[in-house]
Motif scaffolding. Sequence first.
Motif: not given
Length: 408
Positions: A50, A139, A77, A44-45, A153-156
């Motif tokens: 984000t 993500f 990311e 993730s970032a 959001r939270g897509g990783s």
Amino acid sequence: MSKSNIIVQKYGGSSVANPKRIAAVAKRIVGYHKKGHDVVVVVSALGDTTDELLKLVRKITRTPSEREIDMLISTGEQISVALLAMAIHRLGYEAKSFTGAQVGIITDSTHTKARIIKINTSTIKRQLAQKNIAIVAGFQGVDVSKEITTLGRGGSDLTAVALAKALKARSCEIYTDVEGIYTADPRIEPKARKLDNVCYDEMLEMASLGAQVLQTRCVELAKRFNIPIVVKSSFTNKGGTMISPEVKAMEKVVVRAVTLNKNEVKITMRDLPDRPGVAAKIFQEIADQGINVDMIVQNISRTGYTDLSFTAAKDNLSKTLRVGRAVSAEIGGGDVIADKDVARLSIVGVGMKSHSGIAAGMFEALADNKINIEMISTSEISISCVIKKKYAVRAVRALHKKFKLDKV
Ligand code: ADP
Ligand code: ASP
Ligand code: MG
């Protein structure tokens, strides 16, 4: 899943928040590589990148183009994958970073919440064949027109599970800043206990009711394809939580967790004409804008007019108000107002299917703490109440105690 040698590991934002943590994650990854695993890493970032990028957007415009939002927030990311690859190089190992587009994560074109359509695994497989560690930006993906998309959001988390499925990985490990899935958010309830096992249905309910530790869509995907997920800490070496189809020991436990969602608002549409078709019209128009609503409550009408309340995601507030006001004007209704000062408090457990008296216990615990309930909704395995935000922490702790969640 057939037993390949591939393991997919996802590291969340807090796990790579600064150079020291990136170095620690690199060391951990190399450890797995040295044991002979083919490691595919999703990152993730860094930290709150984000959120910071989205804050910048709000300083520029209140009506940003969703395409440009994706163009912007997908950069977070891209930074973390490159830095992590460099940290691995520094340890003397081969690693290569990739964007979602580069590894062929193909999505639909729904910017900011795109769905993955397919993943071409050849790039990653080629890396693994050369004994390289593959590091993939979480993500993000790309649609068929090469437009960059993001996965919500939270897509990783979703990237990790989708890659685990596509690569037929032997495991999918989600590393985060807590030691697994707890009976409540450990940041809110210090007595929260880590659970060793959680089944998909419970995890799905917990995620959708506010336990941000896993993205809801990632759990949906894992459930659909029966992909076990392990949630672990990136700071320790403890066992974590296994999320899998069913766990026998859980049958005895009725309530497994308390969750809190502070990202919903309560919308009330006043003085609506009480006649057939009104609710259908309102919710159709809202759905047409891609807005999800929940917890709908309609009062009994006394005068031929009625009030209707529902909850919706805070992110959709202005859109929801706009649509609600337009429909209300069209059908001769009254004001449409929003209450942002609310939180949704829920209890979750598959054992609730076959037990009675749980709702009464929940309401009693809130009453004992002088917390008023504004809305209630239930599913087979959860009960939710909308309460005032200021009571949220007290309410979580009260329910945690009431259902003895701190005890094994
Ligand atoms: P990451 O950056 O690793 O993706 P997130 O911040 O998205 O991490 O999710 C981890 C956080 O989820 C934890 O720090 C914790 O505060 C929160 N959380 C909420 N509910 C729970 C729960 N039931 N169990 C574990 N963590 C939870
Ligand atoms: N960086 C993205 C977010 O903050 C994706 C993720 O962390 O999973 O939502
Ligand atoms: Mg997360």
